[in-house]
Design a protein around this motif. Structure first.
Motif, PDB file in Angstrom:
ATOM      1  N   THR A   1       0.759  -1.250   0.017  1.00 29.83           N
ATOM      2  CA  THR A   1      -0.032   0.040  -0.017  1.00 29.83           C
ATOM      3  C   THR A   1       0.773   1.198   0.016  1.00 29.83           C
ATOM      4  O   THR A   1       2.085   1.013   0.505  1.00 29.83           O
ATOM      5  CB  THR A   1      -0.849  -0.058   1.283  1.00 29.83           C
ATOM      6  N   LYS A   2       0.468   2.328  -0.626  1.00 28.36           N
ATOM      7  CA  LYS A   2       0.988   3.552  -0.622  1.00 28.36           C
ATOM      8  C   LYS A   2       0.972   4.294   0.561  1.00 28.36           C
ATOM      9  O   LYS A   2      -0.050   4.261   1.414  1.00 28.36           O
ATOM     10  CB  LYS A   2       0.692   4.369  -1.658  1.00 28.36           C
ATOM     11  N   THR A   3       1.831   4.984   1.030  1.00 28.37           N
ATOM     12  CA  THR A   3       1.965   6.034   2.042  1.00 28.37           C
ATOM     13  C   THR A   3       1.156   7.311   1.815  1.00 28.37           C
ATOM     14  O   THR A   3       0.998   7.516   0.669  1.00 28.37           O
ATOM     15  CB  THR A   3       3.549   6.523   2.534  1.00 28.37           C
ATOM     16  N   PRO A   4       0.640   7.873   2.917  1.00 29.50           N
ATOM     17  CA  PRO A   4      -0.213   9.336   2.594  1.00 29.50           C
ATOM     18  C   PRO A   4       0.778  10.209   1.529  1.00 29.50           C
ATOM     19  O   PRO A   4       0.012  10.738   0.717  1.00 29.50           O
ATOM     20  CB  PRO A   4      -0.584   9.949   3.869  1.00 29.50           C
ATOM     21  N   TYR A   5       1.881  10.132   1.987  1.00 29.17           N
ATOM     22  CA  TYR A   5       2.878  11.136   0.822  1.00 29.17           C
ATOM     23  C   TYR A   5       2.710  10.551  -0.496  1.00 29.17           C
ATOM     24  O   TYR A   5       2.462  11.555  -1.441  1.00 29.17           O
ATOM     25  CB  TYR A   5       4.146  11.184   1.446  1.00 29.17           C
ATOM     26  N   GLU A   6       2.852   9.416  -0.389  1.00 28.89           N
ATOM     27  CA  GLU A   6       2.957   8.736  -2.237  1.00 28.89           C
ATOM     28  C   GLU A   6       1.377   8.933  -2.757  1.00 28.89           C
ATOM     29  O   GLU A   6       1.667   9.305  -3.991  1.00 28.89           O
ATOM     30  CB  GLU A   6       3.064   7.265  -1.837  1.00 28.89           C
ATOM     31  N   GLU A   7       0.444   8.750  -1.813  1.00 21.40           N
ATOM     32  CA  GLU A   7      -0.661   8.927  -2.607  1.00 21.40           C
ATOM     33  C   GLU A   7      -0.917  10.457  -3.001  1.00 21.40           C
ATOM     34  O   GLU A   7      -1.477  10.936  -4.149  1.00 21.40           O
ATOM     35  CB  GLU A   7      -1.998   8.646  -1.688  1.00 21.40           C
ATOM     36  N   TYR A   8      -0.694  11.291  -2.002  1.00 20.79           N
ATOM     37  CA  TYR A   8      -1.060  12.706  -2.442  1.00 20.79           C
ATOM     38  C   TYR A   8       0.169  13.389  -3.552  1.00 20.79           C
ATOM     39  O   TYR A   8      -0.349  13.768  -4.333  1.00 20.79           O
ATOM     40  CB  TYR A   8      -0.390  13.567  -1.362  1.00 20.79           C
ATOM     41  N   TYR A   9       1.099  12.692  -3.485  1.00 16.20           N
ATOM     42  CA  TYR A   9       2.221  13.009  -4.552  1.00 16.20           C
ATOM     43  C   TYR A   9       1.826  12.470  -5.756  1.00 16.20           C
ATOM     44  O   TYR A   9       1.840  13.155  -6.901  1.00 16.20           O
ATOM     45  CB  TYR A   9       3.549  12.325  -4.344  1.00 16.20           C
ATOM     46  N   PHE A  10       1.255  11.350  -5.802  1.00 12.77           N
ATOM     47  CA  PHE A  10       0.736  10.848  -7.340  1.00 12.77           C
ATOM     48  C   PHE A  10      -0.449  11.562  -7.761  1.00 12.77           C
ATOM     49  O   PHE A  10      -0.493  12.047  -8.807  1.00 12.77           O
ATOM     50  CB  PHE A  10       0.073   9.260  -6.939  1.00 12.77           C
ATOM     51  N   THR A  11      -1.552  12.105  -6.958  1.00 13.49           N
ATOM     52  CA  THR A  11      -2.626  12.692  -7.353  1.00 13.49           C
ATOM     53  C   THR A  11      -2.060  14.079  -7.807  1.00 13.49           C
ATOM     54  O   THR A  11      -2.579  14.655  -8.739  1.00 13.49           O
ATOM     55  CB  THR A  11      -3.584  12.863  -6.245  1.00 13.49           C
ATOM     56  N   LEU A  12      -1.166  14.627  -7.165  1.00 13.73           N
ATOM     57  CA  LEU A  12      -0.482  15.817  -7.496  1.00 13.73           C
ATOM     58  C   LEU A  12       0.197  15.953  -8.675  1.00 13.73           C
ATOM     59  O   LEU A  12      -0.103  16.684  -9.691  1.00 13.73           O
ATOM     60  CB  LEU A  12       0.595  16.384  -6.291  1.00 13.73           C
ATOM     61  N   ARG A  13       1.051  14.974  -9.025  1.00 10.78           N
ATOM     62  CA  ARG A  13       1.738  14.741 -10.306  1.00 10.78           C
ATOM     63  C   ARG A  13       0.609  14.584 -11.327  1.00 10.78           C
ATOM     64  O   ARG A  13       0.849  14.903 -12.475  1.00 10.78           O
ATOM     65  CB  ARG A  13       2.552  13.646 -10.185  1.00 10.78           C
TER      66      ARG A  13
END
Length: 94
Positions: A1-13
């Motif tokens: 599973t993705k970390t909260p940072y990774e999820e946010y980063y992915f959505t942002l990118r």
């Protein structure tokens, strides 16, 4: 599973790259713009964007414009505890 940072980063990118595809000023120009910027926990741009590579100047202008225009971004998710966070994103033009 993705970390909260990774999820946010992915959505942002993904959001930034979707906007880049729609920029008519750079149609036909290919390349990547590597941007670094800092957001506060409310999603506001507090530093940058800074360009970390040397692509076509039109792409640089487009990528910087997109990030500034898209801000503020959504608030950090609960799991992302910091008050601010740096992001390093490649904006891809194809």
């Amino acid at each position: 599973t993705k970390t909260p940072y990774e999820e946010y980063y992915f959505t942002l990118r993904q959001g930034i790259n979707n906007l880049a595809k729609q920029d008519e000023d750079v149609i036909g120009i290919k390349g990547d713009v590597q941007l670094q910027f800092t957001l506060d926990k409310e999603g506001f741009l507090i530093k940058g964007p800074i360009v970390l590579n040397n692509p076509d100047l039109k792409l640089v202008r487009s990528a910087v414009k997109i990030v500034k225009k898209a801000a503020p971004f959504r608030k950090f998710p609960k799991g992302l505890k910091k008050n601010q966070e740096d992001f390093n994103i490649f904006v891809r033009y194809e």
